[in-house]
Design an enzyme around this catalytic site. Structure first.
Site, short mmCIF file in Angstrom:
data_model
loop_
_atom_site.label_atom_id
_atom_site.label_comp_id
_atom_site.label_asym_id
_atom_site.label_seq_id
_atom_site.Cartn_x
_atom_site.Cartn_y
_atom_site.Cartn_z
N HIS A 138 0.85 -1.20 0.00
CA HIS A 138 0.00 0.00 0.00
C HIS A 138 0.87 1.24 0.00
O HIS A 138 2.04 1.19 0.41
CB HIS A 138 -0.95 0.01 1.20
CG HIS A 138 -0.24 -0.10 2.51
ND1 HIS A 138 0.19 -1.30 3.00
CD2 HIS A 138 0.13 0.83 3.40
CE1 HIS A 138 0.79 -1.11 4.16
NE2 HIS A 138 0.79 0.19 4.43
N HIS B 17 0.86 5.37 1.10
CA HIS B 17 0.23 6.44 1.89
C HIS B 17 0.24 7.72 1.06
O HIS B 17 1.28 8.10 0.51
CB HIS B 17 1.03 6.70 3.16
CG HIS B 17 1.14 5.53 4.09
ND1 HIS B 17 0.42 5.45 5.26
CD2 HIS B 17 1.88 4.40 4.03
CE1 HIS B 17 0.72 4.31 5.88
NE2 HIS B 17 1.60 3.65 5.16
P1 AMP Z 1 2.15 0.55 7.18
O1 AMP Z 1 2.75 0.74 8.53
O2 AMP Z 1 2.80 1.28 6.07
O3 AMP Z 1 2.01 -0.93 6.95
O4 AMP Z 1 0.73 1.23 7.25
C1 AMP Z 1 -0.43 0.60 7.64
C2 AMP Z 1 -1.41 1.73 7.82
O5 AMP Z 1 -2.67 1.16 7.85
C3 AMP Z 1 -1.21 2.52 9.11
O6 AMP Z 1 -1.06 3.89 8.78
C4 AMP Z 1 -2.51 2.25 9.88
O7 AMP Z 1 -2.95 3.40 10.56
C5 AMP Z 1 -3.46 1.84 8.78
N1 AMP Z 1 -4.50 0.91 9.14
C6 AMP Z 1 -4.42 -0.19 9.92
N2 AMP Z 1 -5.60 -0.84 9.95
C7 AMP Z 1 -6.43 -0.15 9.14
C8 AMP Z 1 -7.80 -0.31 8.75
N3 AMP Z 1 -8.54 -1.33 9.21
N4 AMP Z 1 -8.33 0.60 7.90
C9 AMP Z 1 -7.59 1.64 7.45
N5 AMP Z 1 -6.31 1.85 7.78
C10 AMP Z 1 -5.73 0.97 8.62
#
Ligand code: AMP
Length: 141
Positions: free
Chosen positions: A102, A104
């Site tokens: 993903h 950001h």
């Molecule tokens: P990463 O650390 O790059 O893997 O980012 C994962 C992101 O997903 C973090 O910024 C979390 O805040 C976000 N996140 C975790 N669970 C969910 C969810 N159920 N829906 C939307 N965002 C989420």
């Protein structure tokens, strides 16, 4: 390490877990981050399964970049931003916490910092309002 199909973004992609979805096409979805680092923090999640950039298919990667650009334009407009910050983490050592690729997409304003990564959960009403603003910007594009 191998891809775990039970990760939370796989469940959101399959519709088994709810999300504030603002966009979907054949390649990817875009959802609001529930712990936003700034208002409008959106995640672009390719439908193609990979843990992160390191094991991703090159063709899938090339197809997702236009979606990231589309969402960057939308959050820029929806939040009257001065800039847009794209970030992407690969494996835990680099800060990754959800192991489905993903990106950001974070609107930024001059002189305004961002909150910590995976910090506080945002209020549901605020997320719903922000999701609608991004959908409206996409509809006007
Ligand atoms: P990463 O650390 O790059 O893997 O980012 C994962 C992101 O997903 C973090 O910024 C979390 O805040 C976000 N996140 C975790 N669970 C969910 C969810 N159920 N829906 C939307 N965002 C989420």
């Amino acid at each position: 390490m191998s891809y775990d199909p039970d990760n939370i973004f796989a469940k959101i992609l399959s519709g088994d877990f709810p999300a504030y979805k603002v966009y979907e096409d054949d390649v990817a979805i875009a959802i609001l981050d529930i712990m936003p680092q700034a208002a409008g923090h959106t995640l672009v999640i390719p439908k193609s399964a990979s843990r992160n950039l390191l094991d991703a298919d090159a063709d899938a990667l090339s197809k997702v970049m236009p979606v990231i650009q589309k969402i960057a334009h939308a959050v820029n407009s929806a939040f009257a931003a001065d800039g847009v910050h794209i970030q992407q983490f690969n494996e835990a050592a680099a800060g990754q916490t959800v192991f489905h690729l993903h990106f950001h997409v974070i609107p930024r304003h001059d002189g305004v910092g961002i909150k910590p990564h995976t910090g506080e959960m945002e209020d549901q009403d605020v997320l719903a309002t922000h999701a609608q603003k991004i959908k409206d910007a996409l509809a006007q594009a």
